[in-house]
Write a protein that holds these residues in place. Structure first.
Motif, mmCIF file in Angstrom:
data_model
loop_
_atom_site.group_PDB
_atom_site.id
_atom_site.type_symbol
_atom_site.label_atom_id
_atom_site.label_comp_id
_atom_site.label_asym_id
_atom_site.label_seq_id
_atom_site.Cartn_x
_atom_site.Cartn_y
_atom_site.Cartn_z
ATOM 1 N N SER A 122 96.280 52.305 26.814
ATOM 2 C CA SER A 122 96.707 51.383 25.910
ATOM 3 C C SER A 122 96.174 49.938 26.365
ATOM 4 O O SER A 122 96.709 49.505 27.626
ATOM 5 C CB SER A 122 98.298 51.395 25.857
ATOM 6 N N LYS A 123 95.919 49.110 25.537
ATOM 7 C CA LYS A 123 95.298 47.634 25.832
ATOM 8 C C LYS A 123 96.192 46.574 25.128
ATOM 9 O O LYS A 123 96.246 45.431 25.170
ATOM 10 C CB LYS A 123 94.122 47.461 25.531
ATOM 11 N N THR A 124 97.013 47.129 24.247
ATOM 12 C CA THR A 124 98.129 46.255 23.513
ATOM 13 C C THR A 124 99.449 46.732 23.361
ATOM 14 O O THR A 124 99.446 47.987 23.626
ATOM 15 C CB THR A 124 97.781 45.882 22.072
ATOM 16 N N VAL A 125 100.290 45.917 23.221
ATOM 17 C CA VAL A 125 101.728 46.334 22.973
ATOM 18 C C VAL A 125 102.329 45.624 21.900
ATOM 19 O O VAL A 125 101.793 44.345 21.784
ATOM 20 C CB VAL A 125 102.724 46.142 24.084
ATOM 21 N N THR A 126 103.044 46.077 20.940
ATOM 22 C CA THR A 126 103.661 45.211 20.057
ATOM 23 C C THR A 126 105.194 45.003 20.012
ATOM 24 O O THR A 126 105.745 46.272 20.268
ATOM 25 C CB THR A 126 103.281 45.987 18.450
ATOM 26 N N LYS A 127 105.673 44.042 20.127
ATOM 27 C CA LYS A 127 107.108 43.824 20.325
ATOM 28 C C LYS A 127 107.597 43.569 18.911
ATOM 29 O O LYS A 127 107.011 42.674 18.232
ATOM 30 C CB LYS A 127 107.361 42.584 21.304
ATOM 31 N N VAL A 128 108.689 44.489 18.679
ATOM 32 C CA VAL A 128 109.500 44.387 17.543
ATOM 33 C C VAL A 128 110.922 43.889 17.674
ATOM 34 O O VAL A 128 111.811 44.854 18.367
ATOM 35 C CB VAL A 128 109.520 45.785 16.680
#
Length: 96
Positions: free
Chosen positions: A37-43
């Motif tokens: 994984s190279k990105t993370v999305t914070k919700v």
């Protein structure tokens, strides 16, 4: 380690979270635990009931909420789950 995020985007995400809105922000992220994984999305959403309800529709468990900073509780989305949820939310611009 997080990087590749504009300060204005972060401030807008924080404003929406504080206002009780469901808010999304994606940034580059490196973590040895998730080498693919190279990105993370914070919700995030300060209204925990609303955030839990939002997460339920995607099978996200309340105990997965990162609530260490009580001002900005959020789910961290990575990998296939991240992509699937972003597509369902119509947020393809957050898929990098």
């Amino acid at each position: 380690m997080a990087f590749g995020i504009k300060r204005a985007d972060l401030l807008e995400w924080k404003r929406k979270v504080a206002a009780g809105q469901i808010a999304f922000i994606t940034h580059y992220w490196l973590d040895d635990r998730f080498p693919n994984s190279k990105t993370v999305t914070k919700v995030g959403c300060r209204n925990l009931d609303r955030l839990i309800q939002w997460g339920n529709q995607y099978g996200l468990k309340p105990e997965w909420i990162d609530n260490r900073n009580k001002l900005y509780p959020h789910f961290d989305l990575i990998g296939e789950v991240q992509i699937e949820i972003l597509k369902k939310e119509g947020l393809d611009q957050y898929i990098w």
